[in-house]
Scaffold this motif. Structure first.
Motif, PDB file in Angstrom:
ATOM      1  N   ALA A   1      -8.252  -4.564  37.104  1.00 40.99           N
ATOM      2  CA  ALA A   1      -9.357  -5.568  37.192  1.00 40.99           C
ATOM      3  C   ALA A   1      -9.023  -6.413  37.972  1.00 40.99           C
ATOM      4  CB  ALA A   1      -9.658  -6.188  35.782  1.00 40.99           C
ATOM      5  N   ALA A   2      -7.681  -6.372  38.316  1.00 36.88           N
ATOM      6  CA  ALA A   2      -7.364  -7.496  39.558  1.00 36.88           C
ATOM      7  C   ALA A   2      -7.198  -6.633  40.838  1.00 36.88           C
ATOM      8  CB  ALA A   2      -5.963  -7.988  39.379  1.00 36.88           C
ATOM      9  N   GLY A   3      -7.646  -5.369  41.084  1.00 39.10           N
ATOM     10  CA  GLY A   3      -7.528  -4.603  42.096  1.00 39.10           C
ATOM     11  C   GLY A   3      -6.151  -4.000  42.704  1.00 39.10           C
TER      12      GLY A   3
ATOM     13  N   GLU B   1      -6.376  -9.839  26.210  1.00 37.64           N
ATOM     14  CA  GLU B   1      -7.646  -9.357  26.279  1.00 37.64           C
ATOM     15  C   GLU B   1      -8.805 -10.480  26.093  1.00 37.64           C
ATOM     16  OE1 GLU B   1      -7.787  -5.147  24.184  1.00 37.64           O
ATOM     17  OE2 GLU B   1      -7.937  -6.838  23.052  1.00 37.64           O
ATOM     18  N   PHE B   2      -8.567 -11.431  25.051  1.00 37.73           N
ATOM     19  CA  PHE B   2      -9.503 -12.594  25.125  1.00 37.73           C
ATOM     20  C   PHE B   2      -9.445 -13.593  26.289  1.00 37.73           C
ATOM     21  CE2 PHE B   2     -10.319 -13.031  20.309  1.00 37.73           C
ATOM     22  CZ  PHE B   2     -11.637 -13.585  20.332  1.00 37.73           C
TER      23      PHE B   2
ATOM     24  N   GLY C   1     -12.109 -15.681  32.585  1.00 39.10           N
ATOM     25  CA  GLY C   1     -11.609 -15.834  33.554  1.00 39.10           C
ATOM     26  C   GLY C   1     -10.336 -16.433  33.656  1.00 39.10           C
ATOM     27  N   ARG C   2      -9.654 -16.583  32.450  1.00 41.72           N
ATOM     28  CA  ARG C   2      -8.174 -17.184  32.586  1.00 41.72           C
ATOM     29  C   ARG C   2      -7.363 -15.955  32.922  1.00 41.72           C
ATOM     30  NH1 ARG C   2      -8.718 -20.708  27.069  1.00 41.72           N
ATOM     31  NH2 ARG C   2      -6.545 -21.103  27.547  1.00 41.72           N
ATOM     32  N   THR C   3      -7.438 -15.592  33.951  1.00 38.20           N
ATOM     33  CA  THR C   3      -6.481 -14.224  34.367  1.00 38.20           C
ATOM     34  C   THR C   3      -4.972 -14.491  34.311  1.00 38.20           C
ATOM     35  OG1 THR C   3      -7.000 -14.835  36.693  1.00 38.20           O
ATOM     36  CG2 THR C   3      -8.514 -13.204  35.550  1.00 38.20           C
ATOM     37  N   ALA C   4      -4.554 -15.532  34.799  1.00 32.81           N
ATOM     38  CA  ALA C   4      -3.008 -15.681  34.824  1.00 32.81           C
ATOM     39  C   ALA C   4      -2.399 -15.831  33.631  1.00 32.81           C
ATOM     40  CB  ALA C   4      -2.730 -17.028  35.677  1.00 32.81           C
ATOM     41  N   GLU C   5      -2.921 -16.566  32.643  1.00 36.05           N
ATOM     42  CA  GLU C   5      -2.512 -16.756  31.279  1.00 36.05           C
ATOM     43  C   GLU C   5      -2.771 -15.179  30.565  1.00 36.05           C
ATOM     44  OE1 GLU C   5      -4.145 -20.178  29.178  1.00 36.05           O
ATOM     45  OE2 GLU C   5      -5.453 -20.107  30.868  1.00 36.05           O
ATOM     46  N   ALA C   6      -3.973 -14.404  30.832  1.00 36.29           N
ATOM     47  CA  ALA C   6      -4.017 -13.236  30.201  1.00 36.29           C
ATOM     48  C   ALA C   6      -3.067 -12.085  30.765  1.00 36.29           C
ATOM     49  CB  ALA C   6      -5.393 -12.602  30.875  1.00 36.29           C
ATOM     50  N   GLU C   7      -2.786 -12.441  32.000  1.00 36.82           N
ATOM     51  CA  GLU C   7      -1.493 -11.365  32.458  1.00 36.82           C
ATOM     52  C   GLU C   7      -0.150 -11.607  31.888  1.00 36.82           C
ATOM     53  OE1 GLU C   7       0.261  -9.455  36.588  1.00 36.82           O
ATOM     54  OE2 GLU C   7      -1.818 -10.226  36.378  1.00 36.82           O
ATOM     55  N   ARG C   8      -0.089 -13.137  31.792  1.00 37.20           N
ATOM     56  CA  ARG C   8       1.352 -13.639  31.255  1.00 37.20           C
ATOM     57  C   ARG C   8       1.469 -13.149  29.911  1.00 37.20           C
ATOM     58  NH1 ARG C   8       1.146 -18.110  32.863  1.00 37.20           N
ATOM     59  NH2 ARG C   8       0.116 -19.224  31.042  1.00 37.20           N
ATOM     60  N   SER C   9       0.364 -12.973  29.091  1.00 32.73           N
ATOM     61  CA  SER C   9       0.561 -12.684  27.430  1.00 32.73           C
ATOM     62  C   SER C   9       0.503 -11.178  27.406  1.00 32.73           C
ATOM     63  CB  SER C   9      -0.804 -13.217  26.838  1.00 32.73           C
ATOM     64  OG  SER C   9      -0.915 -14.380  26.744  1.00 32.73           O
ATOM     65  N   ALA C  10      -0.163 -10.309  28.387  1.00 33.57           N
ATOM     66  CA  ALA C  10       0.018  -9.058  28.471  1.00 33.57           C
ATOM     67  C   ALA C  10       1.373  -8.494  28.863  1.00 33.57           C
ATOM     68  CB  ALA C  10      -0.943  -8.372  29.448  1.00 33.57           C
ATOM     69  N   ARG C  11       1.883  -9.137  29.716  1.00 30.80           N
ATOM     70  CA  ARG C  11       3.590  -8.898  30.164  1.00 30.80           C
ATOM     71  C   ARG C  11       4.424  -9.182  29.139  1.00 30.80           C
ATOM     72  NH1 ARG C  11       3.952  -6.673  35.047  1.00 30.80           N
ATOM     73  NH2 ARG C  11       2.171  -7.046  36.445  1.00 30.80           N
ATOM     74  N   ASP C  12       4.024 -10.506  28.383  1.00 30.61           N
ATOM     75  CA  ASP C  12       4.871 -10.841  27.231  1.00 30.61           C
ATOM     76  C   ASP C  12       4.903 -10.008  26.073  1.00 30.61           C
ATOM     77  OD1 ASP C  12       5.728 -13.132  28.681  1.00 30.61           O
ATOM     78  OD2 ASP C  12       4.480 -14.523  27.512  1.00 30.61           O
ATOM     79  N   ALA C  13       3.811  -9.190  25.997  1.00 30.41           N
ATOM     80  CA  ALA C  13       3.724  -8.436  25.087  1.00 30.41           C
ATOM     81  C   ALA C  13       4.549  -7.175  24.899  1.00 30.41           C
ATOM     82  CB  ALA C  13       2.092  -8.011  24.747  1.00 30.41           C
TER      83      ALA C  13
ATOM     84  N   GLY D   1      -8.699 -15.223  40.895  1.00 32.22           N
ATOM     85  CA  GLY D   1      -7.866 -14.799  42.060  1.00 32.22           C
ATOM     86  C   GLY D   1      -7.879 -13.277  42.022  1.00 32.22           C
ATOM     87  N   GLU D   2      -8.884 -12.443  41.248  1.00 34.58           N
ATOM     88  CA  GLU D   2      -9.234 -11.140  41.361  1.00 34.58           C
ATOM     89  C   GLU D   2      -9.890 -10.552  42.418  1.00 34.58           C
ATOM     90  OE1 GLU D   2      -8.230 -10.348  36.531  1.00 34.58           O
ATOM     91  OE2 GLU D   2     -10.171 -10.184  37.023  1.00 34.58           O
ATOM     92  N   LEU D   3      -9.636  -9.706  43.201  1.00 37.21           N
ATOM     93  CA  LEU D   3     -10.190  -9.266  44.239  1.00 37.21           C
ATOM     94  C   LEU D   3     -11.610  -8.621  43.875  1.00 37.21           C
ATOM     95  CD1 LEU D   3     -10.351  -8.740  47.249  1.00 37.21           C
ATOM     96  CD2 LEU D   3      -9.522  -6.424  46.945  1.00 37.21           C
ATOM     97  N   PRO D   4     -11.795  -7.828  42.770  1.00 34.72           N
ATOM     98  CA  PRO D   4     -13.194  -7.305  42.238  1.00 34.72           C
ATOM     99  C   PRO D   4     -14.273  -8.212  42.006  1.00 34.72           C
ATOM    100  CG  PRO D   4     -11.389  -5.941  41.324  1.00 34.72           C
ATOM    101  CD  PRO D   4     -10.791  -7.158  42.097  1.00 34.72           C
ATOM    102  N   ARG D   5     -13.810  -9.613  41.613  1.00 28.98           N
ATOM    103  CA  ARG D   5     -14.738 -10.413  41.227  1.00 28.98           C
ATOM    104  C   ARG D   5     -14.888 -11.245  42.578  1.00 28.98           C
ATOM    105  NH1 ARG D   5     -14.171 -12.635  35.085  1.00 28.98           N
ATOM    106  NH2 ARG D   5     -11.907 -11.648  34.850  1.00 28.98           N
ATOM    107  N   LEU D   6     -13.933 -11.854  43.629  1.00 32.83           N
ATOM    108  CA  LEU D   6     -13.844 -12.508  44.803  1.00 32.83           C
ATOM    109  C   LEU D   6     -14.480 -11.601  45.939  1.00 32.83           C
ATOM    110  CD1 LEU D   6     -10.060 -13.878  44.670  1.00 32.83           C
ATOM    111  CD2 LEU D   6     -12.097 -15.333  44.546  1.00 32.83           C
TER     112      LEU D   6
END
Length: 833
Positions: A446-448, A402-403, A408-420, A617-622
Motif C-alpha cells: 500500500a505504501a508503494g 489493520e485498523f 491514514g495512521r500509516t506510521a503507527e500501523a507499520e510500527r504495530s505490524a513490525r512489532d507483531a 506518506g504513501e505514494l499510491p495516495r500522494l
C-alpha cells in the motif's frame, strides 16, 4: 419510495390508509423496526417472513446473510401477485435490515412490487447508517422520495371545529404536527396542552389507576407487549386492557398490544417511577427468558437485563446477542451488544474480557467505527500483556495495524505490524505469524514499496501453505500479484473462489480493478469493475464496493466519459466513511473534472484530497493527488504551483520505481518549462512525449482509450494541423482551459478561422440557466422538495415547480437525481450531501 417526515407527521397513517385501499390482487407485506437501543437483527423481516411463509420464512429463520435474504425475498415477490412491501421506521433499523433495503432497492425494478420505507428525517445526523443508505440510493431512477409536511392552518381549523377549540392557538402550539393536534383534541382539556407530553398525560389522566399501571408496563417493553408477556409483568392491571384500548392509548397488534405512537410510549415511559421501572424490567427479563413458544429474543433480553442492572444476565445474553447479530451481518448491532457486555465486564477474568474487547473491535472494524475499535483493541492488547500471552498479543498487534491503516495512521500501523512480526517470530511458527507476514506485506504494498511487499508476502505464502491456511495464502498471493504479476493476482481470485472465501474474493476485486485502471488496461478494468461492483453489491461488501466505485470514476474519467465519472465520484463522496482512499480517488476525479472543464471548485476538492493523502506518506495516495494538482496548476498557467506539486512526489516515485507516475509527473514539469533530466524509469506514452514525439504519444494514448491525454499530446506539437486536431478534440470534450491554451498557440502562429467553442459563461452554465434557476438547482441537489425550496426562497410552490421543470429541460436530464449530479459537477452543491 422513501417516505420521510418528523415524528408524528402521519407517515404510518398514510401508509396504512394506502394499504387499506389496495384491492385484490394486490397483497401487503408489512414490517416495523424496533425502537430498542440495540435493535434485533432483521427484526422487521421476521414479521414479513412469517406473513409470507414458504421459502422466505425458512431463510430468515435460518440466520443467513442479508444478500441471501434478498435473493429469497426477490423470488417471493416474483411469484406473488403485485405487492406493497412496507418497512416502517427504518431510522431504527439494524444494519442487516438496512443491507436488505439497500440490496433490494438495486433489484426492485425486476419485481412486481412497490417497496416503501418510512423514516424520521429529523432524528439522524450525517454519520447515521440510514444516511449512508439514502446517499447510495439518491441517484437511482427506481427510487423516489416523499417528504410529509405538517398540517396547514386550514387543516388544523377543520379538525378543531367540532371541538370548539381556538384553531389559531391550536396551530401555534402544535405547529400542525398531526399527532400533537389529535392528542391535544383528545385530551379534552380546558387549555390546549403546550407539549405532546402534556397532551398524552391529559388523555391518560381520564383513565383509572389500574389502566395507568398497565400503560406503564406496556411502555417498558417495546416494541409491543405480547399478551403472555403482559400476564407476567402487569399482574392484576391486565384487567384494564379493554379500558386502555377503548381510550385509544393502546392499539391491538398481532399477538399483543402497543402504543398507538412511539411518541406516546416515550411520554409514558419517562414518568414511570424508578422502582416501578426496575420491577417491570426484572419481570420482563424473567418472562422473556422462558417464552411459551419460539426461541428467546436475545436482543430484548439483553436490553431488559441492562435496564434491570442484572450483570449476570447481561454477560449471559449480550455476547450471545452480539454473536447472533454478527452472523446475520448486523455488525453495528454486534458492536453495541459487546459494548453493553463490557460495561458490566470489570469483574470478568482478564482473558474473557480480552476476548470481548477483540470481538467488539472486529465488529467496529467492519462498520467503520475506527476510534471505538482501536480503543477496544488497545485495551485487549493490555489484557494479553497482563496475561503474558505473547501469541495473542502478537495477533492483537497485527489486527491493530489493520485498523490504524484505514484512517491514514500509516506510521503507527507499520510500527504495530513490525512489532507483531518481531514478537511472533520468537514463538513456534503458526497461523498468527503467517497472518502477520501477510499483513506487513499488504502495508508495504500500500505504501508503494513493492520489493519489500513481495518479500514479506512470499514468507506469508510459504508458511500459510505449509500450515494449510488457504485464506492467508490467498491474501498473501494477492499482495504479491498486485506488486509483481497481474496473472498471480488473477490466480489468487480464482483460489478464493474455489475455496469459498467470499470476503477475500470481494477484496481481491479491488486491486485487480485498481491495477488495471492504473495501467490503462481497458478490457481488464472494465471486466473487474463491472463484476466486482455486482458481486460486492450482491453480498453487502460495502467498503469494497466503495473502492470499486471510486476506481470506476477514475476509469470513466480516463475514457472521456466525464458525466459518468462525475456521477460515480459523487456517489462515493456523499457516503461518510473513515477509510480515506476511496474519498481521495473520488476527490481527485472531481477536482480534475472541474479543472478540465473550467468549472469552479477544483481547488476545494484537490486541497481536501491532499489533506487526506499527505499525512500518510504513501505514494499510491500522494501521487495521484500531486499529479492532479500539477495539471490544475498548469491549466491556470501557474508554473511555481506545478513545481510545488511535483517535486516531492516525483522524488518519491523515482525511489519507489513507480514508472507510470514518474512519467506523468515529469510530463507536467516539462510542459511547465521546469526542465530537468528525463527520469530513466519513464514509460510510454510519457516517454514518447518527453522525447519529442507528440504524434507517437497521441497514437499510444488513443490505443489506450484516453482521448483527453491524446489531445494534450498533440497540443505539444509544432505543426498547425496537429494543433488544430488537438483543439477540435478538446472542444469536443468540453475541456475549455486546455482548448484555450491550444487556441492561443495557434493564434501566436498566425492561424485563422479557429472554431470558437462555447463561450465561458455558457461553459460554466451549460444550460444557460438564470441565476434563480442556478439557485434552485443547488437546493434540489441538497435534497429539498419543491415546497421546501419555496419556503427557503420565499416563492410560491407553483413558481418553484416552473423553475425545476425549466432546469431539467435545459440540462437535458429526466430526474432530480441527474440534475443533482450536474450541480455537484458544476460546484453548485456540496459533494458530501
Amino acid at each position: 419510495m422513501l417516505v420521510g417526515g418528523e415524528a408524528g407527521v402521519g407517515k404510518t397513517a398514510l401508509l396504512r390508509r394506502l394499504c387499506e385501499e389496495c384491492r385484490e390482487p394486490v397483497q401487503i407485506l408489512w414490517g416495523a423496526c424496533d425502537p430498542l437501543f440495540t435493535p434485533r437483527p432483521l427484526g422487521p423481516l421476521l414479521a414479513v417472513a412469517e406473513a409470507a411463509g414458504g421459502e422466505l420464512e425458512q431463510v430468515v429463520a435460518s440466520g443467513v446473510m442479508p444478500h441471501e435474504v434478498v435473493a429469497a425475498l426477490v423470488r417471493e415477490l416474483r411469484t406473488r401477485a403485485p405487492t406493497v412491501f412496507v418497512l416502517e421506521d427504518v431510522h431504527w433499523a439494524d444494519e442487516a435490515t438496512l443491507d436488505v433495503l439497500r440490496l433490494l432497492a438495486r433489484r426492485v425494478e425486476s419485481v412486481p412490487a412497490l417497496v416503501i420505507a418510512s423514516y424520521r428525517d429529523d432524528e439522524f445526523d450525517r454519520a447515521h447508517p440510514l444516511r449512508v443508505v439514502l446517499g447510495e440510493l439518491a441517484t437511482s431512477q427506481a427510487v423516489e422520495r416523499l417528504k410529509l409536511a405538517a398540517l396547514s392552518p386550514a387543516a388544523v381549523a377543520q379538525l378543531a371545529e367540532p371541538h370548539g377549540v381556538d384553531a389559531g392557538e391550536l396551530y401555534r402550539k402544535t405547529a400542525g404536527n398531526p399527532f400533537f393536534v389529535v392528542e391535544a383534541l383528545a385530551a379534552q382539556a380546558e387549555e390546549i396542552p403546550a407539549t405532546v407530553r402534556d397532551a398524552v398525560f391529559a388523555r391518560a389522566a381520564r383513565l383509572s389507576a389500574r389502566a395507568n399501571r398497565l400503560l406503564d408496563a406496556v411502555a417498558i417493553v417495546p416494541p409491543q407487549a405480547e399478551l403472555w408477556l403482559l400476564e407476567g409483568i402487569a399482574g392484576e392491571s391486565i384487567d384494564a386492557l379493554d379500558e386502555c384500548l377503548a381510550s385509544g392509548m393502546l392499539t391491538a397488534v398481532t399477538g399483543g398490544v402497543a402504543f398507538r405512537h412511539e411518541l406516546a410510549r416515550l411520554a409514558v415511559e419517562e414518568t414511570v417511577a424508578l422502582n416501578r421501572r426496575l420491577d417491570v424490567h426484572r419481570k420482563a427479563l424473567a418472562a422473556l427468558a422462558d417464552p411459551p413458544s419460539a426461541i428467546p429474543d436475545l436482543a430484548r433480553l439483553s436490553h431488559h437485563a441492562e435496564a434491570a442492572g442484572d450483570a449476570g444476565a447481561v454477560l449471559r445474553f449480550a455476547p450471545a446477542a452480539a454473536a447472533r447479530a454478527a452472523s446475520l451481518g448486523a455488525h453495528r448491532e454486534a458492536a453495541a451488544q459487546y459494548a453493553r457486555a463490557l460495561r458490566f465486564g470489570e469483574r470478568l477474568p482478564v482473558a474473557e474480557r480480552a476476548e470481548l474487547l477483540e470481538r467488539r473491535s472486529r465488529a467496529c472494524f467492519l462498520t467503520d467505527q475506527y476510534d471505538e475499535g482501536i480503543a477496544s483493541l488497545e485495551q485487549a492488547l493490555e489484557c494479553r500483556r497482563t496475561l503474558g500471552d505473547s501469541l495473542k498479543e502478537g495477533d492483537a498487534l497485527r489486527r491493530l495495524s489493520e485498523f490504524l491503516w484505514c484512517p491514514g495512521r500509516t506510521a503507527e500501523a507499520e510500527r504495530s505490524a513490525r512489532d507483531a512480526v518481531a514478537l511472533l517470530e520468537g514463538l513456534a511458527p503458526g497461523r498468527e505469524l503467517a497472518w502477520a507476514y501477510a499483513n506487513l506485506a499488504g502495508l508495504c504494498g500500500a505504501a508503494g514499496r513493492s520489493e519489500e511487499a513481495i518479500a514479506w508476502g512470499k514468507r506469508g505464502l510459504e508458511l500459510a501453505e505449509c500450515l494449510g491456511e488457504e485464506e492467508i495464502a490467498v491474501h498473501a498471493l494477492s499482495t504479491i500479484g498486485a506488486c509483481q504479476d497481474y496473472e498471480q493476482l488473477e490466480a489468487s481470485l480464482e483460489r478464493a473462489r474455489h475455496a469459498g472465501l467470499d470476503e477475500e474474493f470481494g477484496r481481491i476485486r479491488v486491486p485487480l480493478a485498481a491495477v488495471a485502471v492504473e495501467r490503462r488496461d481497458r478490457a481488464a478494468a472494465g471486466k473487474h469493475l463491472e463484476a466486482g461492483i455486482a458481486y460486492c453489491s450482491e453480498r453487502g461488501f460495502e467498503l469494497f464496493r466503495l473502492y470499486l466505485l471510486a476506481f470506476r470514476a477514475r476509469f470513466e474519467l480516463n475514457e472521456g466519459r466525464w458525466a459518468e465519472a462525475a456521477d460515480s465520484a459523487a456517489s462515493v463522496l456523499r457516503i461518510p466513511r473513515t477509510s480515506t482512499t476511496p474519498r481521495i480517488v473520488s476527490l481527485v476525479v472531481l477536482g480534475l473534472l472541474r479543472a478540465r472543464r473550467g468549472d469552479p471548485g477544483q481547488w476545494e476538492a484537490l486541497d481536501e484530497a491532499w489533506a487526506l493523502a499527505e499525512p500518510t506518506g504513501e505514494l499510491p495516495r500522494l501521487g495521484p493527488v500531486a499529479a492532479a494538482r500539477a495539471e490544475a496548476a498548469w491549466l491556470e498557467g501557474d508554473r511555481d504551483a506545478v513545481r510545488g506539486a511535483t517535486e516531492g512526489a516525483l522524488e518519491l516515485a523515482v525511489e519507489r520505481k513507480a514508472a507510470s507516475l514518474v512519467g506523468e509527473l515529469a510530463v507536467w514539469r516539462w510542459r511547465a518549462g521546469l526542465g530537468g533530466a528525463i527520469p530513466a524509469e519513464t514509460v510510454e506514452p510519457y516517454a514518447l512525449q518527453l522525447a519529442g514525439d507528440p504524434t507517437g504519444a497521441a497514437d499510444r494514448w488513443r490505443e489506450l482509450g484516453c482521448p483527453y491525454e491524446a489531445a494534450l499530446a498533440l497540443a505539444d506539437a509544432e505543426e498547425e494541423e496537429l494543433l488544430r486536431s488537438a483543439l477540435e478534440e478538446l472542444q469536443r470534450l468540453d475541456a475549455r482551459p486546455a482548448a484555450a491554451i491550444v487556441a492561443r498557440r495557434l493564434r501566436e502562429r498566425g492561424a485563422r478561422g479557429l472554431p470558437r467553442g462555447p463561450r465561458p459563461a455558457t461553459r460554466r452554465n451549460p444550460g444557460s440557466l438564470t441565476p434563480r434557476e442556478c439557485e434552485v438547482l443547488g437546493l434540489v441537489a441538497e435534497g429539498l422538495r419543491n415546497a421546501e425550496i419555496a419556503d427557503r426562497l420565499v416563492l410560491s410552490q407553483r413558481t418553484v415547480d416552473h423553475h425545476v421543470a425549466a432546469v431539467l429541460s435545459k440540462l437535458g436530464v429526466r430526474t432530480r437525481a441527474e440534475a443533482s449530479a450536474t450541480a455537484v459537477r458544476l460546484g453548485l452543491a456540496d459533494q458530501d450531501r
